[in-house]
Design an enzyme around this catalytic site. Structure first.
Site: not given
Length: 433
Positions: A56, A119
């Site tokens: 995603c 991240s």
């Protein structure tokens, strides 16, 4: 070998760009084969190694190819063209969001991704599982080789050291935790809400577990196949929660019953549009509904955000919340980066050692051939009655002459430019010390 990493992520590109190049799990293996063929083209006899990481928050290509047959920019240009062409994205539209890294920088990038340093949630662990799944897919279709396999094996070991020796993942707020905070902003308490999850993958499982811990009034799962949803809902059977499972085709009829909808499917197109939400809001008599879209490509039409009482959040909207606890973990970044830098050096040292393995094997093979020849000669002479000690002496001299022939020949035949180098190497090898 040339090594390249190229792609887009949440740092460089908004969600609409990321979803335009995302590769769904259903076509990932076909995409790997197609990418390798595209990179290879018609001119090379060697197939490049490739891996694709599509989540995603990122879409990345990793590839390695023979540095003799591939020009400096061939891999990068072809990889970018393939990324744009697979979903008919205009190259000029995509180019500003692309990043790339080569050689040791690409190795470092892989290590940082696997360790959770790149991240949205600093230090999160889910990316490591996603990388392992990506490599499993590449391995199954045979697009990994002598370069990418050790690269990702080292990535996983470096990530383990980072997590075991730093506080990079301590006190992090996950995507699931951030979703709960959004719901609490609107409704106050999750325990007052009916929660619906669309999909039955890993992300939905993580989020459902977090929400279940808040004891909502009801928790339900809607999925294309009811069996997978039923397996997931069983995990909440011991929590005394009201639960339900229903197929995705029934979503329009049941959507209005839920205060919170969290969706993460692998659909390439939105599965929930403006009309469905308008109908649900009317049935809810305009009571608010929170819609959390964790999918890339997105599951909700972006225009839903314009509807009154519909609170739609994409994966990027969660960034502000998940960054809230980042300051507590920033002090660990320096330690993690040192581990990663050391890992890069170790990776190349391992490659260098592996590069001499074929040479060592070749020397061993030659030695075994010499041994076989001289043993056969010696056996025949002993069988004919020759003195064994004389035979052994001749065998030793013959073996020594065979091994000395190559370096002596190299010295005699070497050019003036190479002579000094040969002298130093041979002197070092045959030093009596």
């Amino acid at each position: 070998m040339k090594l390249l990493n190229l792609g887009v992520n949440h740092h460089t590109a908004p969600v609409d760009i990321r979803e335009s190049v995302a590769v769904s799990p259903e076509v990932l293996q076909d995409s790997l084969i197609d990418l390798r063929k595209y990179l290879q083209g018609n001119g090379s006899g060697h197939k490049p190694e490739v891996a694709i990481l599509s989540t995603c928050n990122r879409m990345e290509i990793y590839c390695a190819a023979n540095d003799v047959e591939y020009t400096e920019n061939h891999l990068e240009d072809r990889a970018f063209e393939w990324l744009a062409a697979q979903n008919n994205v205009q190259k000029d539209e995509l180019r500003p969001y692309i990043y790339s890294a080569k050689e040791s920088d690409a190795v470092k990038h892989a290590f940082r991704v696997g360790s959770g340093l790149d991240s949205m949630v600093l230090g999160e662990t889910q990316i490591l599982g996603q990388m392992k799944k990506a490599i499993e897919n590449a391995n199954q279709v045979g697009t990994l080789g002598a370069y990418l396999k050790p690269l990702f094996n080292k990535t996983f070991s470096v990530a383990k050291v980072v997590r075991g020796n730093t506080q990079i993942g301590a006190h992090s707020i996950s995507i699931a935790g951030a979703s709960i905070k959004l719901v609490e902003r609107i409704f106050g308490q999750v325990s007052d809400c009916n929660i619906l999850f669309i999909g039955a993958g890993e992300m939905i499982g993580l989020c459902a577990n977090h929400f279940a811990g808040k004891a909502p009034k009801k928790i339900a799962i809607s999925n294309r196949t009811v069996d997978r949803g039923s397996e997931l809902i069983k995990t909440f059977s011991d929590k005394n929660l009201r639960t339900d499972v229903f197929p995705l085709v029934e979503l329009p009829k049941q959507l209005h019953e839920y205060d919170v909808v969290v969706s993460c499917t692998a659909s390439s197109l939105p599965i929930i549009g403006m009309g469905m939400i308008k109908t649900a809001l009317k049935a809810r008599q305009s009571r608010p509904i929170v819609l959390i879209d964790l999918a890339v490509p997105r599951d909700f039409e972006p225009e839903i955000k314009t509807l009154k009482n519909a609170y739609l959040y994409s994966i990027d909207d969660l960034g502000e919340i998940v960054s809230a606890g980042k300051a507590n973990r920033v002090d660990s970044i320096g330690d993690a980066e040192k581990i990663i830098e050391r890992g890069v050096v170790e990776f190349y040292e391992t490659l260098e050692k592996r590069a001499v393995v074929p040479i060592i094997k070749s020397i061993q093979n030659v030695g075994e051939q010499y041994q076989k020849i001289e043993l056969e000669k010696a056996s025949r002479r002993i069988a004919n009655g020759d003195d064994p000690m004389v035979v052994l002496s001749h065998m030793a001299i013959a073996l020594a002459n065979k091994f000395m022939h190559a370096p002596i020949h190299a010295l005699k035949q070497s050019s003036d430019a190479n002579l000094e180098e040969y002298k130093q190497i041979i002197s070092k090898i045959y030093s009596s010390k």
